[in-house]
Design a protein around this motif. Structure first.
Motif, PDB file in Angstrom:
ATOM      1  N   LYS A   1       3.985   8.232  -6.312  1.00  0.00           N
ATOM      2  CA  LYS A   1       3.764   9.670  -6.489  1.00  0.00           C
ATOM      3  C   LYS A   1       2.300  10.023  -6.281  1.00  0.00           C
ATOM      4  CE  LYS A   1       7.703  10.829  -9.419  1.00  0.00           C
ATOM      5  NZ  LYS A   1       8.159  11.434 -10.693  1.00  0.00           N
ATOM      6  N   LEU A   2       1.432   9.126  -6.690  1.00  0.00           N
ATOM      7  CA  LEU A   2       0.001   9.360  -6.566  1.00  0.00           C
ATOM      8  C   LEU A   2      -0.417   9.481  -5.101  1.00  0.00           C
ATOM      9  CD1 LEU A   2      -2.494   9.566  -8.425  1.00  0.00           C
ATOM     10  CD2 LEU A   2      -2.816   7.099  -8.107  1.00  0.00           C
ATOM     11  N   ILE A   3       0.160   8.657  -4.241  1.00  0.00           N
ATOM     12  CA  ILE A   3      -0.210   8.691  -2.827  1.00  0.00           C
ATOM     13  C   ILE A   3       0.660   9.663  -2.033  1.00  0.00           C
ATOM     14  CG2 ILE A   3      -1.100   6.334  -2.869  1.00  0.00           C
ATOM     15  CD1 ILE A   3       1.467   5.389  -1.538  1.00  0.00           C
ATOM     16  N   GLY A   4       1.588  10.333  -2.720  1.00  0.00           N
ATOM     17  CA  GLY A   4       2.436  11.319  -2.059  1.00  0.00           C
ATOM     18  C   GLY A   4       3.462  10.721  -1.133  1.00  0.00           C
ATOM     19  N   ALA A   5       3.944   9.523  -1.448  1.00  0.00           N
ATOM     20  CA  ALA A   5       4.899   8.823  -0.583  1.00  0.00           C
ATOM     21  C   ALA A   5       6.332   9.309  -0.806  1.00  0.00           C
ATOM     22  CB  ALA A   5       4.833   7.325  -0.847  1.00  0.00           C
ATOM     23  N   GLU A   6       7.134   9.231   0.250  1.00  0.00           N
ATOM     24  CA  GLU A   6       8.563   9.493   0.086  1.00  0.00           C
ATOM     25  C   GLU A   6       9.162   8.332  -0.691  1.00  0.00           C
ATOM     26  OE1 GLU A   6      12.613  10.501   2.680  1.00  0.00           O
ATOM     27  OE2 GLU A   6      10.687  10.181   3.713  1.00  0.00           O
ATOM     28  N   LEU A   7       9.965   8.652  -1.690  1.00  0.00           N
ATOM     29  CA  LEU A   7      10.501   7.604  -2.560  1.00  0.00           C
ATOM     30  C   LEU A   7      11.557   6.774  -1.840  1.00  0.00           C
ATOM     31  CD1 LEU A   7      10.724   9.534  -5.951  1.00  0.00           C
ATOM     32  CD2 LEU A   7       8.856   8.144  -5.027  1.00  0.00           C
ATOM     33  N   PRO A   8      11.553   5.474  -2.084  1.00  0.00           N
ATOM     34  CA  PRO A   8      12.416   4.567  -1.320  1.00  0.00           C
ATOM     35  C   PRO A   8      13.910   4.789  -1.508  1.00  0.00           C
ATOM     36  CG  PRO A   8      11.360   3.409  -3.137  1.00  0.00           C
ATOM     37  CD  PRO A   8      10.696   4.733  -3.033  1.00  0.00           C
ATOM     38  N   GLU A   9      14.335   5.273  -2.689  1.00  0.00           N
ATOM     39  CA  GLU A   9      15.771   5.493  -2.887  1.00  0.00           C
ATOM     40  C   GLU A   9      16.318   6.584  -1.975  1.00  0.00           C
ATOM     41  OE1 GLU A   9      13.790   7.712  -6.371  1.00  0.00           O
ATOM     42  OE2 GLU A   9      13.448   5.952  -5.106  1.00  0.00           O
TER      43      GLU A   9
END
Length: 266
Positions: A96-104
């Motif tokens: 969340k900190l790096i603004g990534a799309e979550l793997p699920e």
């Protein structure tokens, strides 16, 4: 399997050239790479020196990138995908900190459970910084893969990976207030905290009183500085700012290392 072929191909040299460098035949190098002949310790050292890595590393005994990423994968799957508990997952907080799309949203349960190549690639892209964390490099230099698989050390390895994520995220989420605290107060408080039990038992009252007063003055001065600073907010560690700090951390960490400990592919 040893890493001779892997390192040779990464260096872009043939078996003949490597053989000349360590004074053996090309056929001997071929046998080494296939695991059909075991180099003597002196020869291992020659090969390791040529590639600027450790002997355990080139022998394939040390942990690999995939071992680190497996801890990340399992921590995320166990704490978030199964329990749906976002507050207990260091991996989730970093994503969340790096603004990534979550793997699920990108991978199936099978990807997590089987630790497939495509999910390894995802974790590698988001957690490359772990290969340069002191906690993990120290573990890698001290223990072989087989040792870290034992019950007594497996949990230790897992904890070191998770603590490394938390420590790096502390750097990434720096604010004006935290910078001021670290500059003016942190060292004194860390020193006091590490010795507090001995201080309260073995120092005399006068020294204890003076130390406590000194800490109080530091805090008072810090509180006055805080009034001049902007309040803590996520704008001070937006994904863009975090990424720049992360790139800087990796660059500086690489510069400190004589050679990259984890040079294997995932």
């Amino acid at each position: 399997m040893n890493r001779i072929k892997e390192l040779r191909e990464r260096r872009g040299i043939g078996q003949k050239e490597l053989a000349e460098k360590i004074a053996v035949t090309q056929q001997t190098i071929s046998l080494y790479e296939k695991g059909q002949r075991e180099p003597k310790l002196k020869t291992w050292q020659k090969i390791a020196n040529f590639f600027e890595v450790s002997v355990p590393y080139i022998r394939g005994l040390t942990i690999r990138k995939a071992d680190i990423l497996k801890v990340v994968n399992d921590e995320y799957y166990h704490y978030y995908v199964n329990r749906k508990d976002p507050f207990s997952s260091s991996v989730l907080r970093h994503l969340k900190l790096i603004g990534a799309e979550l793997p699920e949203n990108m991978f199936s349960k099978k990807d997590f459970v089987d630790f497939t190549p495509r999910i390894r690639k995802y974790w590698n892209g988001k957690f490359e910084f772990l290969y340069y964390c002191d906690r993990i490099t120290s573990i890698a230099e001290l223990y072989t893969r087989e040792e870290l698989k034992s019950n007594s050390l497996s949990e230790t390895f897992t904890n070191q990976v998770i603590w490394s994520i938390d420590e790096v995220d502390t750097i990434l989420t720096s604010t004006e207030i935290s910078k001021e605290f670290n500059e003016k107060v942190e060292d004194a408080f860390a020193g006091f905290a590490s010795k507090r039990q001995k201080i309260m038992r073995f120092w005399d009252k006068k020294d204890i009183s003076e130390t406590v007063k000194y800490m109080a003055i530091l805090l008072f001065e810090f509180s006055k500085e805080v009034e001049k600073l902007p309040d803590n907010n996520k704008k001070q560690y937006s994904p863009e700012i975090v990424q720049k700090r992360l790139d800087k951390f990796i660059k500086e960490s690489k510069a400190r290392q004589k050679s990259e400990l984890f040079q294997d592919s995932i």
